[in-house]
Scaffold this motif. Structure first.
Motif, PDB file in Angstrom:
ATOM      1  N   PRO A  84     -14.034   6.271  15.590  1.00 36.23           N
ATOM      2  CA  PRO A  84     -12.927   6.400  14.634  1.00 36.23           C
ATOM      3  C   PRO A  84     -12.493   5.112  13.954  1.00 36.23           C
ATOM      4  N   TYR A  85     -12.875   3.954  14.505  1.00 35.58           N
ATOM      5  CA  TYR A  85     -12.512   2.674  13.894  1.00 35.58           C
ATOM      6  C   TYR A  85     -13.784   1.863  13.682  1.00 35.58           C
ATOM      7  N   VAL A  86     -13.919   1.317  12.469  1.00 38.42           N
ATOM      8  CA  VAL A  86     -15.151   0.636  12.072  1.00 38.42           C
ATOM      9  C   VAL A  86     -14.832  -0.804  11.701  1.00 38.42           C
ATOM     10  N   PHE A  87     -15.586  -1.740  12.278  1.00 35.17           N
ATOM     11  CA  PHE A  87     -15.444  -3.160  11.992  1.00 35.17           C
ATOM     12  C   PHE A  87     -16.677  -3.666  11.251  1.00 35.17           C
ATOM     13  N   VAL A  88     -16.458  -4.662  10.393  1.00 33.55           N
ATOM     14  CA  VAL A  88     -17.552  -5.452   9.826  1.00 33.55           C
ATOM     15  C   VAL A  88     -17.621  -6.762  10.598  1.00 33.55           C
ATOM     16  N   GLN A  89     -18.807  -7.105  11.073  1.00 27.92           N
ATOM     17  CA  GLN A  89     -19.000  -8.334  11.841  1.00 27.92           C
ATOM     18  C   GLN A  89     -20.213  -9.072  11.309  1.00 27.92           C
ATOM     19  N   ASP A  90     -20.022 -10.280  10.769  1.00 25.43           N
ATOM     20  CA  ASP A  90     -21.163 -11.089  10.343  1.00 25.43           C
ATOM     21  C   ASP A  90     -22.009 -11.473  11.545  1.00 25.43           C
ATOM     22  N   ALA A  91     -23.283 -11.729  11.296  1.00 30.87           N
ATOM     23  CA  ALA A  91     -24.218 -11.993  12.384  1.00 30.87           C
ATOM     24  C   ALA A  91     -24.270 -13.450  12.802  1.00 30.87           C
ATOM     25  N   ASP A  92     -23.518 -14.319  12.126  1.00 29.20           N
ATOM     26  CA  ASP A  92     -23.401 -15.697  12.593  1.00 29.20           C
ATOM     27  C   ASP A  92     -22.260 -15.756  13.609  1.00 29.20           C
ATOM     28  N   LEU A  93     -21.806 -16.928  13.938  1.00 29.51           N
ATOM     29  CA  LEU A  93     -20.730 -17.076  14.922  1.00 29.51           C
ATOM     30  C   LEU A  93     -19.431 -17.555  14.284  1.00 29.51           C
ATOM     31  N   GLU A  94     -19.276 -17.319  12.979  1.00 28.26           N
ATOM     32  CA  GLU A  94     -18.066 -17.780  12.292  1.00 28.26           C
ATOM     33  C   GLU A  94     -16.843 -16.935  12.664  1.00 28.26           C
ATOM     34  N   TYR A  95     -17.051 -15.657  12.913  1.00 30.54           N
ATOM     35  CA  TYR A  95     -15.950 -14.754  13.244  1.00 30.54           C
ATOM     36  C   TYR A  95     -16.063 -14.308  14.703  1.00 30.54           C
ATOM     37  N   ASP A  96     -14.918 -14.244  15.395  1.00 29.64           N
ATOM     38  CA  ASP A  96     -14.890 -14.041  16.839  1.00 29.64           C
ATOM     39  C   ASP A  96     -14.451 -12.618  17.178  1.00 29.64           C
ATOM     40  N   PRO A  97     -15.280 -11.844  17.885  1.00 29.57           N
ATOM     41  CA  PRO A  97     -14.875 -10.497  18.306  1.00 29.57           C
ATOM     42  C   PRO A  97     -13.623 -10.474  19.180  1.00 29.57           C
ATOM     43  N   ALA A  98     -13.214 -11.612  19.713  1.00 31.01           N
ATOM     44  CA  ALA A  98     -11.961 -11.655  20.472  1.00 31.01           C
ATOM     45  C   ALA A  98     -10.759 -11.285  19.607  1.00 31.01           C
ATOM     46  N   ASP A  99     -10.905 -11.342  18.281  1.00 31.96           N
ATOM     47  CA  ASP A  99      -9.814 -10.997  17.371  1.00 31.96           C
ATOM     48  C   ASP A  99      -9.723  -9.495  17.095  1.00 31.96           C
ATOM     49  N   TYR A 100     -10.639  -8.697  17.636  1.00 29.21           N
ATOM     50  CA  TYR A 100     -10.598  -7.255  17.382  1.00 29.21           C
ATOM     51  C   TYR A 100      -9.269  -6.635  17.833  1.00 29.21           C
ATOM     52  N   SER A 101      -8.753  -7.070  18.970  1.00 29.38           N
ATOM     53  CA  SER A 101      -7.531  -6.461  19.506  1.00 29.38           C
ATOM     54  C   SER A 101      -6.384  -6.563  18.515  1.00 29.38           C
ATOM     55  N   ALA A 102      -6.187  -7.759  17.941  1.00 28.73           N
ATOM     56  CA  ALA A 102      -5.093  -7.944  16.982  1.00 28.73           C
ATOM     57  C   ALA A 102      -5.318  -7.105  15.732  1.00 28.73           C
ATOM     58  N   MET A 103      -6.556  -6.978  15.304  1.00 24.28           N
ATOM     59  CA  MET A 103      -6.841  -6.208  14.101  1.00 24.28           C
ATOM     60  C   MET A 103      -6.671  -4.710  14.323  1.00 24.28           C
ATOM     61  N   LEU A 104      -6.884  -4.261  15.542  1.00 24.41           N
ATOM     62  CA  LEU A 104      -6.769  -2.832  15.832  1.00 24.41           C
ATOM     63  C   LEU A 104      -5.328  -2.339  15.867  1.00 24.41           C
ATOM     64  N   GLU A 105      -4.404  -3.200  16.195  1.00 27.26           N
ATOM     65  CA  GLU A 105      -3.028  -2.744  16.411  1.00 27.26           C
ATOM     66  C   GLU A 105      -2.461  -1.945  15.239  1.00 27.26           C
ATOM     67  N   PRO A 106      -2.553  -2.441  13.979  1.00 25.95           N
ATOM     68  CA  PRO A 106      -1.997  -1.650  12.875  1.00 25.95           C
ATOM     69  C   PRO A 106      -2.744  -0.337  12.630  1.00 25.95           C
ATOM     70  N   LEU A 107      -4.022  -0.273  13.020  1.00 24.98           N
ATOM     71  CA  LEU A 107      -4.779   0.966  12.887  1.00 24.98           C
ATOM     72  C   LEU A 107      -4.379   1.963  13.959  1.00 24.98           C
ATOM     73  N   LEU A 108      -4.233   1.489  15.180  1.00 24.35           N
ATOM     74  CA  LEU A 108      -3.933   2.374  16.301  1.00 24.35           C
ATOM     75  C   LEU A 108      -2.545   2.988  16.205  1.00 24.35           C
ATOM     76  N   ASP A 109      -1.582   2.230  15.713  1.00 26.46           N
ATOM     77  CA  ASP A 109      -0.223   2.777  15.656  1.00 26.46           C
ATOM     78  C   ASP A 109       0.067   3.500  14.337  1.00 26.46           C
ATOM     79  N   GLY A 110      -0.966   3.651  13.501  1.00 28.60           N
ATOM     80  CA  GLY A 110      -0.827   4.464  12.303  1.00 28.60           C
ATOM     81  C   GLY A 110      -0.243   3.774  11.095  1.00 28.60           C
ATOM     82  N   ARG A 111      -0.047   2.445  11.163  1.00 27.72           N
ATOM     83  CA  ARG A 111       0.513   1.738  10.016  1.00 27.72           C
ATOM     84  C   ARG A 111      -0.510   1.473   8.929  1.00 27.72           C
TER      85      ARG A 111
END
Length: 230
Positions: A84-111
């Motif tokens: 139900p939730y889709v992320f774009v992740q570049d294949a280099d190491l510039e962006y950190d999957p550890a940030d997924y939690s913060a990005m999910l919050e507005p999606l999960l609570d319906g905002r």
């Protein structure tokens, strides 16, 4: 919460043999119930051979026979995503999957229907390239003028979507113009868009960075086209 949330992470990759194994492992270890969809976009540096030998039950791998661009790879990946939730992740190491939690919050609570991970809202980042930064801000400014949004980082490579909304948008951009295209069409569709700060470990061109002046020019004309004619 993380153990119950199912996400699909779409990862376009082109010639990233030095980082592809590490970034897949980081995504798989992000603590969510994660489906990883890798689209190799015609790599010639050994990335394709690595992926052909890589096997994991949570990883789907697709291949383009020739390089078609980030946008084309993302369209293929989005079509294969099932969570139900889709992320774009570049294949280099510039962006950190550890940030997924913060990005999910507005999606999960319906905002939110879509969340941008902004490199310019206070997260830690490597200090590089003033002119690249300035160009990014100018393109974001033009995009905001066209879309009536107030984004700080339209060109960010980390975005997240509610899958049901994403499937309603028809995308056509093949290359880095995916970023202004999805922004323009999301704004026209009146999606609820949020930004959250993320970390950013930018790399130099010697380290493999690919986006450049030509991509900035193409983004400029793409924004104008969607603003005036679409």
């Amino acid at each position: 919460m993380a153990d119950r949330v199912k996400i699909s992470v779409v990862m376009p990759v082109f010639n990233e043999i030095k980082t592809i194994g590490e970034i897949i492992n980081r995504v798989l270890n992000s603590s969510f119930d994660t489906e990883v969809i890798v689209v190799d976009d015609g790599s010639t540096d050994g990335t394709r051979e690595f992926l052909q030998s890589f096997h994991h039950p949570s990883v789907k791998i697709f291949y383009h026979s020739k390089n078609r661009g980030k946008g084309a790879a993302l369209r293929l990946g989005f079509a294969a995503a099932s969570n139900p939730y889709v992320f774009v992740q570049d294949a280099d190491l510039e962006y950190d999957p550890a940030d997924y939690s913060a990005m999910l919050e507005p999606l999960l609570d319906g905002r939110a229907d879509m969340v941008y991970g902004s490199r310019f809202l206070g997260g830690p980042h490597r200090v590089l390239f003033f002119w690249h930064y300035l160009g990014n801000r100018l393109i974001t400014l033009l995009s905001n003028l066209a879309s009536d949004l107030n984004l700080s980082d339209m060109e960010t490579g980390m975005k997240a979507f509610a899958r049901d909304k994403l499937l309603q948008i028809r995308l056509s951009a093949d290359r880095f113009t995916f970023e202004p295209e999805i922004t323009s069409k999301a704004a026209r569709a009146r999606w609820r868009i949020y930004e959250v700060p993320i970390s950013y470990s930018g790399r130099t061109y010697e380290e493999g960075k690919k986006i450049g002046l030509r991509d900035a020019i193409q983004a400029f004309f793409c924004i104008i086209r969607y603003w005036m004619f679409n």
